[in-house]
Design an enzyme around this catalytic site. Structure first.
Site, mmCIF file in Angstrom:
data_model
loop_
_atom_site.group_PDB
_atom_site.id
_atom_site.type_symbol
_atom_site.label_atom_id
_atom_site.label_comp_id
_atom_site.label_asym_id
_atom_site.label_seq_id
_atom_site.Cartn_x
_atom_site.Cartn_y
_atom_site.Cartn_z
ATOM 1 N N LYS A 194 -103.572 -6.980 43.486
ATOM 2 C CA LYS A 194 -102.932 -5.658 43.533
ATOM 3 C C LYS A 194 -103.503 -4.752 42.449
ATOM 4 C CE LYS A 194 -98.394 -3.520 43.071
ATOM 5 N NZ LYS A 194 -96.950 -3.644 43.080
ATOM 6 N N GLU A 200 -107.452 -14.125 35.708
ATOM 7 C CA GLU A 200 -107.836 -15.311 36.485
ATOM 8 C C GLU A 200 -108.640 -14.905 37.718
ATOM 9 O OE1 GLU A 200 -104.789 -14.603 35.414
ATOM 10 O OE2 GLU A 200 -103.668 -16.400 34.823
ATOM 11 N N GLY A 252 -96.138 -7.686 44.388
ATOM 12 C CA GLY A 252 -97.078 -8.771 44.651
ATOM 13 C C GLY A 252 -96.475 -9.909 45.463
ATOM 14 N N ARG A 253 -95.270 -10.341 45.094
ATOM 15 C CA ARG A 253 -94.670 -11.492 45.770
ATOM 16 C C ARG A 253 -94.073 -11.130 47.124
ATOM 17 N NH1 ARG A 253 -92.500 -9.994 41.085
ATOM 18 N NH2 ARG A 253 -90.342 -9.298 40.936
ATOM 19 N N GLU A 338 -89.456 -15.240 39.958
ATOM 20 C CA GLU A 338 -90.022 -14.036 39.340
ATOM 21 C C GLU A 338 -89.120 -12.838 39.636
ATOM 22 O OE1 GLU A 338 -94.072 -12.039 40.251
ATOM 23 O OE2 GLU A 338 -94.567 -13.437 38.655
ATOM 24 N N HIS A 369 -88.939 -40.326 49.203
ATOM 25 C CA HIS A 369 -89.520 -41.501 48.547
ATOM 26 C C HIS A 369 -89.982 -41.175 47.129
ATOM 27 C CE1 HIS A 369 -89.316 -43.785 52.272
ATOM 28 N NE2 HIS A 369 -89.512 -42.610 52.840
ATOM 29 N N LYS A 497 -99.513 -13.409 28.734
ATOM 30 C CA LYS A 497 -100.825 -12.814 29.034
ATOM 31 C C LYS A 497 -101.421 -12.204 27.764
ATOM 32 C CE LYS A 497 -99.901 -11.277 33.794
ATOM 33 N NZ LYS A 497 -99.749 -10.112 34.658
HETATM 34 O O1 F6P Z 1 -98.441 -12.143 36.392
HETATM 35 C C1 F6P Z 1 -97.579 -12.021 37.457
HETATM 36 C C2 F6P Z 1 -98.184 -11.192 38.550
HETATM 37 O O2 F6P Z 1 -98.205 -9.864 38.174
HETATM 38 C C3 F6P Z 1 -97.460 -11.382 39.858
HETATM 39 O O3 F6P Z 1 -96.325 -10.599 39.965
HETATM 40 C C4 F6P Z 1 -98.511 -11.066 40.840
HETATM 41 O O4 F6P Z 1 -98.196 -11.525 42.120
HETATM 42 C C5 F6P Z 1 -99.688 -11.774 40.215
HETATM 43 O O5 F6P Z 1 -99.513 -11.590 38.833
HETATM 44 C C6 F6P Z 1 -101.034 -11.300 40.646
HETATM 45 O O6 F6P Z 1 -101.208 -9.945 40.384
HETATM 46 P P1 F6P Z 1 -102.391 -9.134 41.026
HETATM 47 O O7 F6P Z 1 -102.195 -9.139 42.516
HETATM 48 O O8 F6P Z 1 -102.312 -7.759 40.445
HETATM 49 O O9 F6P Z 1 -103.679 -9.814 40.663
#
Ligand code: F6P
Length: 532
Positions: A194, A200, A252-253, A338, A369, A497
């Site tokens: 987003k 990452e 995002g979620r 979240e 199990h 972060k």
């Molecule tokens: O760090 C949490 C978060 O902001 C989530 O809410 C989001 O889904 C994820 O990181 C990834 O964010 P982005 O889509 O901006 O890379």
């Protein structure tokens, strides 16, 4: 209201709810929406408790807040944004306005562009340097990974497109393992972020770009981007024709319904993706129109509040007896924790009750199990949510599916009934006697009276998955409104972060550990000594 509910809970907590579960309760404490049945008869909620919970929900203003959400009001108050993932599945629901402007033309235009691109990837008219795309790698994390990864797995029987892979972790093992399995000349990399700043994702995207550049002349041509940040996607070298944008009112979620769902659309095709959207839209319509007693998201939320905030059960297990939903617990961990893992209410005051619960789980029967021992005999009560389909996709193995269903129903029955000391004694009376019989019998006692709910449906398919995901989204919404929190921000992820960014040069040995606490400094020292 909270006090009244807690008082009611204290009054009924010793009661064995098994004694209440007759046919009338099964009918009264269940509801159906479309072809989904939600059963909450195997809980200690009675008619009085339910009435109090509905009062709580009404006093919290859920109906008004729900209407505000669907109509594009900025209910994400701490970020000043609307919350409109529902617009992404509003295929024929008319205009949706944000600041007076209808967002639907933009939503539908992006959907059409996604469909055109997905079709081209699937039929080979969009190809890599080596020919038709065989593999799609979605690079994203959190909501830019969990939604599509969960849905691609859930709809595996509907796949007729290229293979889909998901890379999320900054651990290089994740990206390296995935790239090793793909041919760069026939791979499409989708960078899903987003913000297009998530460290990452951007790190993995650069790694994938370098990998592709070793064999492909125009690497950018085999990249697509899903983001709200068009300027940053351009800087990364992705042509705007393969950038699928969305607005900041999609959290995002909650984003699998739009461009973040591109990998799913490529896997199952645009028609099946539309069926997924229609499932979500059907649940929206249900949530907006059904009375509280028939309203699945509201009921699921009320059961959640009863168990978590009222009874004090700190976790809930999500247990799909549907292997296709094996990623659902992970997906729900982000969606629920979240969203509702907040300690202050919208106006900044401390919450007077606990925030949302710890959500965890695994598919049945695997969990049976592994950790069900604790659920049955541990000292803490863990409310369980079972999901089960009447039919699987393996018609020739239907008897095996029936065994799965029997296991699911057996677990909720066992949790409710338990086994008392007399029954336990009878089980082992032929083997032991005297004190040893007592000792052995005690180990075989199940306290029972442990609550569970069951969500049952005919079969997993795109429309069903859409309904189930929207059901959980709206459950989270209702729980959030009742708690008075903002379910749509996530400030709690920021501190880690920031500290990671500051620690990176320390880990690399480019900055010293001064200013760090003794424990962190010692760990850095140990890891550096061992080669980090
Ligand atoms: O760090 C949490 C978060 O902001 C989530 O809410 C989001 O889904 C994820 O990181 C990834 O964010 P982005 O889509 O901006 O890379």
């Amino acid at each position: 209201m909270w006090d009244k509910l807690k008082a009611h809970c204290a009054k009924v907590s010793d009661r064995r709810f098994e004694d209440m579960v007759d046919d009338a309760r099964a009918a009264d404490f269940s509801a159906e929406a479309g072809d989904i049945r939600f059963d909450y008869a195997k809980t200690n909620i009675d008619a009085d408790g339910r009435a109090l919970l509905i009062d709580l929900l009404e006093q919290s203003g859920v109906a008004a807040k729900r209407d505000a959400m669907f109509s594009g009001q900025p209910i994400n108050e701490t970020e000043g944004r609307a919350v409109l993932h529902t617009a992404l599945r509003n295929l024929d629901g008319g205009p949706v306005k944000v600041d007076g402007e209808d967002v639907m033309p933009g939503v539908l235009e992006t959907l059409a562009r996604m469909e055109e691109f997905a079709t081209a990837v699937r039929d080979g008219s969009f190809a890599g340097q080596g020919g038709k795309i065989t593999d799609v790698i979605n690079i994203g994390i959190g909501g830019s990974d969990l939604g599509p990864a969960m849905a691609v797995k859930a709809l595996a029987p509907y796949h007729d497109g290229p293979r889909c892979h998901f890379v999320s972790n900054v651990d290089p093992a994740d990206v390296a393992d995935t790239l090793r399995a793909c041919d760069p000349a026939t791979t499409l990399v989708i960078v899903a972020s987003k913000t297009f700043t998530t460290i990452e994702t951007m790190t993995n995207a650069r790694t994938a770009k370098a990998w592709m550049a070793e064999q492909v002349d125009d690497t950018g041509a085999q990249f697509a981007a899903l983001s709200t940040a068009a300027d940053k996607t351009a800087d990364f070298g992705i042509d705007p024709s393969r950038v699928f944008g969305f607005e900041d009112w999609v959290g995002g979620r909650y984003s699998v319904w739009g461009p973040i769902g591109l990998s799913l659309m490529i896997a199952i095709g645009p028609d099946a993706f539309r069926a997924f959207l229609r499932g979500g839209q059907a649940m929206d319509t249900h949530f907006r129109s059904a009375s509280w007693l028939e309203n699945l998201p509201a009921l699921l939320a009320l059961v959640g509040i009863w168990h978590n905030q009222i009874c004090g059960y700190a976790t809930r297990a999500v247990l799909p007896y549907d292997n296709l939903l094996s990623r659902l617990p992970a997906y729900l961990q982000q969606l629920e924790m979240e969203s509702n893992g907040k300690g202050v209410s919208m106006d900044g005051a401390d919450l007077v009750v606990d925030s949302g619960p710890v959500v965890w789980g695994e598919p049945g029967t695997n969990g049976q199990h592994a950790f069900y021992q604790l659920i049955h005999q541990g000292t803490r009560v863990i409310p369980c949510e079972f999901l089960v389909a009447a039919r699987g996709h393996e018609d020739d193995l239907h008897h095996q599916h029936q065994l799965l269903v029997a296991n699911c129903l057996a677990q909720s029955e066992a949790l409710m009934r338990g086994r008392d000391l007399d029954e336990a004694r009878a089980k082992v009376a032929d083997k032991y006697n005297g004190d040893e019989l007592e000792r052995q019998a005690k180990h075989r006692v199940f306290p029972g009276n442990r609550p569970s709910v069951t969500i049952a449906y005919p079969k997993q398919d795109p429309f069903m998955l859409g309904q189930i995901i929207a059901l959980y989204e709206h459950r989270v919404f209702v729980e959030g409104v009742v708690l008075g929190i903002n379910s749509y921000d996530q400030w709690g992820v920021e501190l880690g972060k920031e500290l990671a960014t500051a620690l990176q040069p320390v880990v690399e040995g480019k900055a010293d550990v001064s200013g760090k606490d003794g424990s962190t400094a010692a760990l850095v020292g140990f890891l550096r000594k061992n080669g980090v």
